[in-house]
Design a protein around this motif. Sequence first.
Motif, mmCIF file in Angstrom:
data_model
loop_
_atom_site.group_PDB
_atom_site.id
_atom_site.type_symbol
_atom_site.label_atom_id
_atom_site.label_comp_id
_atom_site.label_asym_id
_atom_site.label_seq_id
_atom_site.Cartn_x
_atom_site.Cartn_y
_atom_site.Cartn_z
ATOM 1 N N GLU A 25 20.080 9.731 10.389
ATOM 2 C CA GLU A 25 20.743 9.147 9.312
ATOM 3 C C GLU A 25 19.562 9.375 8.289
ATOM 4 O O GLU A 25 18.497 8.920 8.446
ATOM 5 C CB GLU A 25 20.774 7.711 9.224
ATOM 6 N N ALA A 75 24.205 6.767 3.400
ATOM 7 C CA ALA A 75 23.330 7.708 4.495
ATOM 8 C C ALA A 75 24.036 8.883 4.930
ATOM 9 O O ALA A 75 25.538 8.989 4.915
ATOM 10 C CB ALA A 75 23.112 6.669 5.479
ATOM 11 N N ARG A 86 24.909 11.470 7.620
ATOM 12 C CA ARG A 86 24.632 11.573 9.097
ATOM 13 C C ARG A 86 24.533 13.085 9.614
ATOM 14 O O ARG A 86 25.425 13.958 9.146
ATOM 15 C CB ARG A 86 25.915 10.961 9.890
#
Length: 203
Positions: free
Chosen positions: A36, A2, A4
Amino acid sequence: MAIRHADAAGGRLTVDDLARLPDDGRRHELVDGRLEVSPAPVFRHFRAANRLSTHLDILSGGEFELGENPGMTLNAEGTHHRVPDLAVFDHPPASDGYFDAPPLLAVEIVSPESVIRDTHTKRQEYAAFGIPSYWIINPLADKVGLVELQLEEGRYQEVTLAHGEDVFETELPFPIKLVPHWLTADGPWMKHIGGGSRASGRR
């Protein structure tokens, strides 16, 4: 993994900010006001999600609100927001279109970049939110796996583990039979996914 994103203007993002993000096919979630972003799912992942959604919808008889990728706001401030692959609700969403009360069931389908998040981080978050039942499905292994977790005294306990052509059975949130193999296998999956036949797509 993911991606950020830094907080806007040094502050924490909320669900109101999500509406201003581009619809780029990726998943946008918030953790303590931090954004995210996860990649769009690959074929094996969304095949499993679509088949599971169809199967559960049929079994529920239309008595529940069932959907793929429903937005759930986990705190009153709107700074913690998750999007499970699938969830079953017994109530409508809030006025902003996001759910702010726990579903009866949340399901996450593991992707290569989401293993830790789905098996550890979201497990803790969903337990704290009060979701009674949580499934983690792994379509990446040689045999598709399904782990059923149920909430007991604020923590999830593993109650069922099924792989491949095992017939998974549960009563929560309603009576369900499911053969994990047929979430991703080629062949007449609707005929076999409920355990009506043990025939394998590999034969």
